[in-house]
Design a protein around this motif. Structure first.
Motif, PDB file in Angstrom:
ATOM      1  N   HIS A  17       0.798  -1.229   0.000  1.00  0.00           N
ATOM      2  CA  HIS A  17       0.000   0.000   0.000  1.00  0.00           C
ATOM      3  C   HIS A  17       0.832   1.281   0.000  1.00  0.00           C
ATOM      4  O   HIS A  17       0.313   2.358   0.321  1.00  0.00           O
ATOM      5  CB  HIS A  17      -0.981   0.024   1.179  1.00  0.00           C
ATOM      6  N   VAL A  18       2.101   1.182  -0.336  1.00  0.00           N
ATOM      7  CA  VAL A  18       2.964   2.359  -0.452  1.00  0.00           C
ATOM      8  C   VAL A  18       3.488   2.420  -1.879  1.00  0.00           C
ATOM      9  O   VAL A  18       3.958   1.412  -2.423  1.00  0.00           O
ATOM     10  CB  VAL A  18       4.142   2.307   0.536  1.00  0.00           C
ATOM     11  N   ASN A  19       3.399   3.603  -2.491  1.00  0.00           N
ATOM     12  CA  ASN A  19       3.887   3.798  -3.854  1.00  0.00           C
ATOM     13  C   ASN A  19       5.254   4.455  -3.857  1.00  0.00           C
ATOM     14  O   ASN A  19       5.519   5.367  -3.070  1.00  0.00           O
ATOM     15  CB  ASN A  19       2.938   4.711  -4.640  1.00  0.00           C
ATOM     16  N   LEU A  20       6.113   3.985  -4.754  1.00  0.00           N
ATOM     17  CA  LEU A  20       7.305   4.743  -5.120  1.00  0.00           C
ATOM     18  C   LEU A  20       7.338   4.795  -6.635  1.00  0.00           C
ATOM     19  O   LEU A  20       6.624   4.054  -7.319  1.00  0.00           O
ATOM     20  CB  LEU A  20       8.568   4.113  -4.526  1.00  0.00           C
ATOM     21  N   TYR A  21       8.166   5.704  -7.163  1.00  0.00           N
ATOM     22  CA  TYR A  21       8.142   5.975  -8.595  1.00  0.00           C
ATOM     23  C   TYR A  21       9.552   6.012  -9.173  1.00  0.00           C
ATOM     24  O   TYR A  21      10.507   6.449  -8.502  1.00  0.00           O
ATOM     25  CB  TYR A  21       7.424   7.306  -8.864  1.00  0.00           C
ATOM     26  N   LEU A  22       9.668   5.547 -10.405  1.00  0.00           N
ATOM     27  CA  LEU A  22      10.894   5.656 -11.171  1.00  0.00           C
ATOM     28  C   LEU A  22      10.666   6.671 -12.281  1.00  0.00           C
ATOM     29  O   LEU A  22       9.756   6.497 -13.103  1.00  0.00           O
ATOM     30  CB  LEU A  22      11.283   4.311 -11.802  1.00  0.00           C
ATOM     31  N   ILE A  23      11.444   7.741 -12.277  1.00  0.00           N
ATOM     32  CA  ILE A  23      11.403   8.737 -13.353  1.00  0.00           C
ATOM     33  C   ILE A  23      12.530   8.398 -14.312  1.00  0.00           C
ATOM     34  O   ILE A  23      13.695   8.346 -13.920  1.00  0.00           O
ATOM     35  CB  ILE A  23      11.589  10.165 -12.827  1.00  0.00           C
ATOM     36  N   GLU A  24      12.187   8.206 -15.569  1.00  0.00           N
ATOM     37  CA  GLU A  24      13.163   7.753 -16.552  1.00  0.00           C
ATOM     38  C   GLU A  24      13.374   8.803 -17.626  1.00  0.00           C
ATOM     39  O   GLU A  24      12.417   9.408 -18.117  1.00  0.00           O
ATOM     40  CB  GLU A  24      12.669   6.450 -17.186  1.00  0.00           C
ATOM     41  N   ASP A  25      14.638   9.051 -18.004  1.00  0.00           N
ATOM     42  CA  ASP A  25      14.949   9.820 -19.203  1.00  0.00           C
ATOM     43  C   ASP A  25      16.252   9.295 -19.786  1.00  0.00           C
ATOM     44  O   ASP A  25      16.790   8.265 -19.334  1.00  0.00           O
ATOM     45  CB  ASP A  25      14.973  11.331 -18.939  1.00  0.00           C
ATOM     46  N   ASP A  27      19.183  10.273 -19.508  1.00  0.00           N
ATOM     47  CA  ASP A  27      20.328  10.356 -18.607  1.00  0.00           C
ATOM     48  C   ASP A  27      20.315   9.283 -17.528  1.00  0.00           C
ATOM     49  O   ASP A  27      21.318   9.085 -16.842  1.00  0.00           O
ATOM     50  CB  ASP A  27      20.379  11.727 -17.939  1.00  0.00           C
ATOM     51  N   GLY A  28      19.182   8.611 -17.343  1.00  0.00           N
ATOM     52  CA  GLY A  28      19.108   7.585 -16.314  1.00  0.00           C
ATOM     53  C   GLY A  28      17.774   7.575 -15.601  1.00  0.00           C
ATOM     54  O   GLY A  28      16.738   7.946 -16.172  1.00  0.00           O
ATOM     55  N   ILE A  29      17.818   7.198 -14.333  1.00  0.00           N
ATOM     56  CA  ILE A  29      16.608   6.993 -13.535  1.00  0.00           C
ATOM     57  C   ILE A  29      16.751   7.709 -12.203  1.00  0.00           C
ATOM     58  O   ILE A  29      17.806   7.667 -11.571  1.00  0.00           O
ATOM     59  CB  ILE A  29      16.368   5.492 -13.273  1.00  0.00           C
ATOM     60  N   THR A  30      15.679   8.354 -11.784  1.00  0.00           N
ATOM     61  CA  THR A  30      15.545   8.866 -10.421  1.00  0.00           C
ATOM     62  C   THR A  30      14.478   8.056  -9.707  1.00  0.00           C
ATOM     63  O   THR A  30      13.367   7.885 -10.236  1.00  0.00           O
ATOM     64  CB  THR A  30      15.155  10.355 -10.420  1.00  0.00           C
ATOM     65  N   VAL A  31      14.786   7.539  -8.537  1.00  0.00           N
ATOM     66  CA  VAL A  31      13.819   6.827  -7.700  1.00  0.00           C
ATOM     67  C   VAL A  31      13.229   7.812  -6.709  1.00  0.00           C
ATOM     68  O   VAL A  31      13.969   8.509  -5.999  1.00  0.00           O
ATOM     69  CB  VAL A  31      14.488   5.662  -6.949  1.00  0.00           C
ATOM     70  N   VAL A  57      20.515   4.150 -12.270  1.00  0.00           N
ATOM     71  CA  VAL A  57      19.900   4.922 -11.184  1.00  0.00           C
ATOM     72  C   VAL A  57      20.903   5.972 -10.722  1.00  0.00           C
ATOM     73  O   VAL A  57      21.980   5.648 -10.234  1.00  0.00           O
ATOM     74  CB  VAL A  57      19.467   4.018 -10.020  1.00  0.00           C
ATOM     75  N   GLN A  58      20.542   7.237 -10.893  1.00  0.00           N
ATOM     76  CA  GLN A  58      21.448   8.344 -10.590  1.00  0.00           C
ATOM     77  C   GLN A  58      21.124   9.038  -9.271  1.00  0.00           C
ATOM     78  O   GLN A  58      21.975   9.745  -8.728  1.00  0.00           O
ATOM     79  CB  GLN A  58      21.396   9.378 -11.725  1.00  0.00           C
TER      80      GLN A  58
END
Length: 252
Positions: A17-25, A27-31, A57-58
């Motif tokens: 029941h907890v969300n986390l997100y991966l932002i991708e471009d 240059d890499g990934i932000t968690v 993952v940067q």
């Protein structure tokens, strides 16, 4: 559970029941946020699901440092050698994720809101009681006198200070993707009550509900369509509409 592309180039991982997100471009990934201690392996699998490697993952960004968002941060920092970013007012809480202010006594919530019991039970099994804090945090701030600059990490998210749930809570605005990653400034599932729909988190885990509701104005001002909360399903009906509903619902 993994949900790719909940908005363009933003992937959702839901665990207990907890969300986390991966932002991708390119240059890499932000968690964004890290769930519980047992979430770290799931994050690694999610990175692989989108065809990337751990080396891509940067950065890690914490919307805030409650135990259910900082749970894997120390492990990712030590194993993957990535910086963990947070607002400067979250530094103490990041190191001590159980020492947070809240308005109401949590003990009475299971009696008043039995729908929250299975949610909290899943969080406990996932490691909610065994989180290690992190002291080595890269800090940013959000000056009131000028617009906040984007962070120099993949996705270039702009932190927007939304205090109330915690004092350094920030949402992340991805203007080019018409998206806000909202953390717990606004959720569509309150873990303590089990209620669904746009709302602020109950006083069992919120430092100041009046301030939390006032901060929703900054959230609505982004004008984004897609709202990605820390708990519950994404909302694609416009952030302003979600804020209107949360204000009408009020604190619990």
């Amino acid at each position: 559970m993994f949900h790719p592309d909940v908005s363009r180039g933003v992937h959702r991982l839901e665990h207990a029941h907890v969300n986390l997100y991966l932002i991708e471009d390119d240059d890499g990934i932000t968690v964004v946020d890290t769930g519980f201690p047992s979430t770290s392996g799931r994050i690694e699998k999610a990175v692989a699901r989108i065809g990337r490697r751990v080396d891509d993952v940067q950065a890690v960004i914490l919307t805030h440092a409650h135990f259910d968002h900082v749970g894997s941060a120390k492990r990712l920092h030590e194993r993957w050698h990535v910086p963990v970013w947070a607002h400067r007012d979250e530094k103490f809480l990041a190191a001590h994720p159980y020492r947070y202010r809240h308005e109401r006594n949590r003990v009475l919530y299971p009696v008043r809101y039995p729908a929250g019991i299975p949610v909290l039970a899943r969080m406990t099994v996932a490691g909610a009681l065994w989180v290690r804090g992190i002291e080595d945090v890269a800090l940013f701030h959000t000056p009131d006198s000028r617009p906040t600059e984007p962070l120099d990490v993949p996705g270039r998210p702009v932190p927007v200070h939304t205090p109330g749930h915690t004092f350094g809570h920030c949402v992340l605005h991805l203007a080019d993707r018409d998206t806000v990653i909202a953390g717990d400034a606004i959720v569509t599932l309150d873990p303590y009550t089990g209620r669904r729909g746009p709302q602020i988190v109950s006083g069992a885990a919120t430092a100041d509900s009046v301030t939390a509701l006032a901060s929703l104005t900054a959230l609505a001002d982004t004008g984004a369509t897609h709202l990605l909360p820390g708990h519950g399903e994404p909302w694609h009906g416009g952030v302003a509409a979600a804020v209107e509903q949360a204000v009408a619902t009020g604190p619990s």
